[in-house]
Design an enzyme around this catalytic site. Structure first.
Site, PDB file in Angstrom:
ATOM      1  N   GLY A 251      54.804  -2.183   4.826  1.00  0.00           N
ATOM      2  CA  GLY A 251      53.523  -1.492   4.873  1.00  0.00           C
ATOM      3  C   GLY A 251      53.683  -0.068   5.335  1.00  0.00           C
ATOM      4  O   GLY A 251      54.790   0.419   5.593  1.00  0.00           O
TER       5      GLY A 251
ATOM      6  N   PHE B 298      52.973   1.101   8.124  1.00  0.00           N
ATOM      7  CA  PHE B 298      53.460   1.120   9.499  1.00  0.00           C
ATOM      8  C   PHE B 298      54.950   0.818   9.562  1.00  0.00           C
ATOM      9  O   PHE B 298      55.671   1.326  10.415  1.00  0.00           O
ATOM     10  CB  PHE B 298      52.674   0.083  10.312  1.00  0.00           C
TER      11      PHE B 298
ATOM     12  N   VAL C 126      57.261  -5.887   7.704  1.00  0.00           N
ATOM     13  CA  VAL C 126      56.587  -7.046   8.279  1.00  0.00           C
ATOM     14  C   VAL C 126      57.544  -8.230   8.208  1.00  0.00           C
ATOM     15  O   VAL C 126      58.068  -8.549   7.138  1.00  0.00           O
ATOM     16  CB  VAL C 126      55.275  -7.379   7.527  1.00  0.00           C
TER      17      VAL C 126
ATOM     18  N   LYS D 233      54.774  -6.897  12.713  1.00  0.00           N
ATOM     19  CA  LYS D 233      54.882  -5.580  12.073  1.00  0.00           C
ATOM     20  C   LYS D 233      55.733  -4.687  12.974  1.00  0.00           C
ATOM     21  O   LYS D 233      55.387  -4.437  14.121  1.00  0.00           O
ATOM     22  CB  LYS D 233      53.496  -4.960  11.877  1.00  0.00           C
TER      23      LYS D 233
ATOM     24  N   ASP E 288      39.796   1.099   5.965  1.00  0.00           N
ATOM     25  CA  ASP E 288      40.870   0.793   5.020  1.00  0.00           C
ATOM     26  C   ASP E 288      40.663  -0.588   4.407  1.00  0.00           C
ATOM     27  O   ASP E 288      41.572  -1.415   4.379  1.00  0.00           O
ATOM     28  CB  ASP E 288      42.227   0.878   5.717  1.00  0.00           C
TER      29      ASP E 288
END
Length: 859
Positions: A531, A533, A536, A550, A646
């Protein structure tokens, strides 16, 4: 009529009376939906019957709630009520020589022609005063709950009828009483005597006492709903994390799934096996344990005696004097030194549960040493030089004992955070009662006030066997019938330096070594997605709990702000349709977020480019409704409006029961006062879902989420990405293309081929109209999420009507109301059926669980 005929008629009449008797199969258990006209099932399939035949007072009023709070997981029994403007009595047949659980359900919503703020009343069961000058509205508002349940354990009365009388208060001119649900459950006698804390060899008789359940906790474990309780008593057991005091939070332990609990002579109904299979202890480091303790704090009513039942079961050790500890209640010794607690010595062996009852009087001045609170502390005992310096607790129940046939306490006071708010405003018109918590059971009404009253309030306290320490009481998230986590608070006391003090105290902090162990040192084989960030990972914590982790990417555009925002928001929000944050790791330069593992992955994975079975239209509707409920709660259910910012199909996750949960709050915005109803902020989000008005004006509102959700609805209908650059220019954006087809009347040409001919035309029209309204260019023209939710539920009703009866609980408010109603709408509870498609999906599949997994460049 001859003699034989008379005898036969008498027999038939007697047999008929048995058949139509209001008592149920065991003759003693009743679930009454007050004000209801027909029997109905709640979300746990418990049957509720109308209350009319038990009501002995004429001229009462039955009413329908005009608003369904999003935190209500079931319309039964909360959406109907019985209203009393004068004293009224229920008479319920019981066995007088048996103890009974009595539960009273209250939902202080808006009822036509009545101001719920005027409702003050008393409740008396037989000759026991349960409530006096009680205001459900004030109680719920102080506790930030939408509804509450009061639970009582009534001693045998030798009367074969339980009389429950509701009396409006004479202190308020417009006072009225109301009740939504009544449960009466026959229970075995589980009480005998309790040791009086502070008085050697003295006991308090509990066998003849009437009790109110104040707290019932599964210590170190997840919530246990009433449907999973033992002995058919339908009690709810809540996680203990919100009541932990100080930074010494210990660690949680769990027995293996096949570990057997041997009740021996103890009644199985004492507590379910799951209570005894989890525990909270101080941890493996004896040196640290000797300088700390386990402490729980609870808010209670003064001038009452309280019974504390401590549940124990050892599932790791098997010998006497391996783990011995001291127990203190309100700074008074319950077990210590030569009389210290030794679970194996008490129970007789590993896997054998036991419990201890203690009684303490809490005086308003200083009699109990605790003021308006009661504390429980545990510290290791060194007296007998045990093998391990540690302490342990598996479960805890606290009961208020009646004084002169009285259990009534005062209405709670608002927390300091709420002191400046107008109580009447909270309960005026159709505005919902603000709530963070899903429903509480028993006496949890008094429970939750504990944390709220001490929000952000620092204080010092010295306990036996420990050094003085400080702690912050933080807003609690409730119990949730929604979180499903094994543990929410860590035993770590050294919060990460990157986080604010607020964020660090809200949820469990994991060490980097725990995370590495759970992910096999971040082995690439455990990666289930990538992702914005970072990666995962699928992982395991606490000996078997599956989680999604994450892990931050140092080169990611997202960083500390998103990390902290996610923790601060999700740790304080608990809802059935929001993903549960278990904890975080801010250690060794790493930033990780740990969530519940959602075995069925993202909504997008079930729509296109997948080998998974195709979702039915009904299943898609139910998932969309669940997501809408989560967003509606964000917009209206918390203290301040929360804008997700989002919303997309990769941020809508699906658990093993096909329950949809909104995820990824790293970009979310919240605030007490949005100037002009918006927040001016830099544009962030995902292309294809981005609100054009927000993009142009950089003014973020909750209607920006509504726009994004409109794209999600068309994605559900058409089973294609929000953006597809490989298509002709006019078709690249799904939102634009779907709106164009809708206006031309050709929408059916672009829907998922698997759905063609399977959607009821009226349902399709309602669904498409809703999505079209969501994509209005101006935010003012878009519906609220409450309106979207109402219309989607109505669309589901249309589809179900076309499909034929499915034995579903009747819904309310089925009119074809237009989207632009302006209000919040009536959210009708729709239970999710789980047999529409084959549930043969493996939870081990590499599922893209969090945002940006499919398109990591989306932000």
């Amino acid at each position: 009529m001859n003699e034989k005929t008379r005898i036969l008629c008498s027999f038939l009449c007697f047999f008929y009376v048995l058949l139509v008797s209001p008592s149920q199969s065991n003759g003693q258990d009743f679930s009454l939906s007050c004000g209801a006209s027909q029997p109905a099932d709640d979300q746990d399939k418990k049957k509720w019957e109308p209350d009319t035949k038990f009501l002995k007072t004429p001229n009462t009023v039955h009413a329908q709630a005009t608003y369904q709070d999003p935190s209500l997981l079931s319309t039964v029994p909360y959406m109907t009520a019985r209203i009393f403007t004068a004293p009224a009595t229920y008479e319920i047949p019981v066995k007088g020589d048996k103890r009974h659980l009595l539960r009273l359900h209250f939902y202080p919503s808006t009822y036509t022609g009545l101001n719920i703020a005027d409702s003050y009343f008393s409740v008396v069961a037989n000759d026991v005063s349960l409530l006096s000058n009680f205001s459900a509205a004030i109680t719920c508002q102080a506790l930030t709950q939408a509804y509450l349940v009061k639970e009582y354990s009534l001693a045998p009365s030798q009367k074969d009828v339980l009389s429950i009388t509701f009396t409006p208060s004479d202190k308020h001119p417009k006072a009225f009483a109301f009740i939504n649900g009544i449960e009466v459950v026959q229970m075995p006698e589980l009480f005998d005597s309790a040791a009086l804390v502070g008085f050697s060899d003295q006991t308090s008789d509990t066998k003849s006492a009437n009790l109110q359940t104040m707290f019932r906790l599964n210590v170190g474990g997840q919530d246990i709903p009433g449907s999973q309780d033992s002995g058919g008593l339908t009690r709810t057991w809540y996680n203990d994390a919100p009541y932990i005091f100080s930074a010494g939070l210990g660690v949680t332990n769990q027995a293996s799934n096949n570990f057997r609990i041997d009740y021996q002579k103890m009644p199985v109904s004492t507590a379910p096996a799951d209570v005894y299979k989890t525990a909270r202890s101080q941890g493996p480091n004896g040196d640290i344990n000797m300088k700390s303790n386990l402490t729980w704090m609870f808010q209670i009513d003064t001038n009452f005696t309280y019974i504390m039942r401590l549940h124990f079961c050892e599932f790791q050790l098997s010998k006497i004097n391996q783990k011995v500890f001291n127990i203190y209640i309100n700074n008074k010794t319950a077990q210590a030194d030569t009389n210290a607690a030794d679970i194996i010595a008490w129970s007789g062996g590993k896997g054998i549960p036991t419990y201890k009852d203690y009684a303490i009087y809490v005086d308003a001045n200083n009699g109990g040493g605790g003021g308006e609170e009661i504390s429980l502390q545990m510290t290791p005992s060194t007296f007998g030089k045990p093998e391990y310096y540690d302490s342990q607790l598996n479960g805890l129940e606290i009961f208020k004992m009646d004084t002169m046939k009285n259990l009534a306490g005062p209405n709670p006071k608002p927390s300091p955070m709420q002191a400046n708010e107008d109580v009447k405003k909270e309960f005026q018109g159709d505005k919902r009662i603000k709530a963070f918590v899903v429903g509480s059971a028993g006496g949890v009404a008094a429970v939750l006030l504990c944390a709220l009253c001490f929000t952000m309030y620092q204080r010092k306290r010295k306990f036996p066997g420990s050094e003085s320490h400080t702690s912050s009481w933080l807003p609690i998230y409730g119990n949730s019938h929604t979180s499903g986590t094994k543990s929410t608070i860590s035993g770590k006391s050294n919060n990460g330096s990157h986080l604010s003090n607020l964020a660090a105290g809200l949820c469990r902090r994991f060490s980097l070594s725990e995370i590495k162990h759970g992910t096999q040192n971040f082995d690439e084989s455990n990666v289930i997605g990538v992702g914005g960030f970072g990666k995962v990972y699928k992982g395991v914590i606490d000996g078997g709990t599956k989680v999604a982790i994450k892990k931050s990417n140092p080169n990611s555009e997202q960083g500390l702000n998103e990390f902290e925002t996610e923790i601060e928001l999700l740790s304080r929000l608990r809802h059935k349709h929001l993903v549960s944050l278990i904890g975080y790791c801010d250690d060794g330069g790493e930033m990780c977020l740990i969530y519940d593992y959602m075995s069925l992955g993202t909504l997008r994975e079930h729509l296109y480019n997948t080998k998974r079975p195709q979702l039915t239209w009904k299943r898609r509707l139910e998932i969309a409704i669940g997501a809408a409920r989560g967003l509606h709660y964000l917009h209206t259910g918390a203290k301040y409006t929360i804008i997700h910012r989002d919303v997309k199909t990769t941020n809508i996750l699906v658990d093993e029961n096909w329950v949809a949960k909104v995820s990824d709050f790293g970009l979310s915005k919240t605030g007490p006062n949005m100037n002009g109803g918006h927040v001016t902020t830099v544009v962030k989000g995902s292309f294809g879902y981005l609100d054009p008005e927000y993009f142009r004006r950089q003014q973020l509102t909750e209607k920006s989420d509504v726009y994004s959700f409109g794209v999600v609805l068309f994605e559900v209908l058409c089973a294609r990405p929000a953006l597809n650059p490989s298509l002709p220019k006019e078709q690249v954006s799904l939102g634009d293309w779907a709106m164009n087809c809708k206006r031309k009347g050709t929408l059916e040409d672009i829907i998922d081929p698997n759905l063609k001919g399977k959607i009821n035309p009226e349902c399709l029209k309602k669904f498409a109209d809703t999505a079209e309204k969501c994509l209005s260019d101006s935010g003012l023209d878009r519906p609220t999420m409450g309106d979207v939710l109402w219309n989607l539920e109505f669309a589901l009703q249309l589809q179900e009507t076309a499909d034929g009866p499915r034995h579903r609980t009747p819904s309310h408010g089925g009119g074809s109301e237009d989207l632009g109603r302006g209000g919040g709408g009536v959210a009708v509870n729709i239970d999710i059926e789980e047999n529409d498609v084959a549930d043969d999906l493996s939870s081990e599949e590499n599922s893209g669980i969090f945002s940006q997994i499919v398109n990591p460049k989306g932000r």
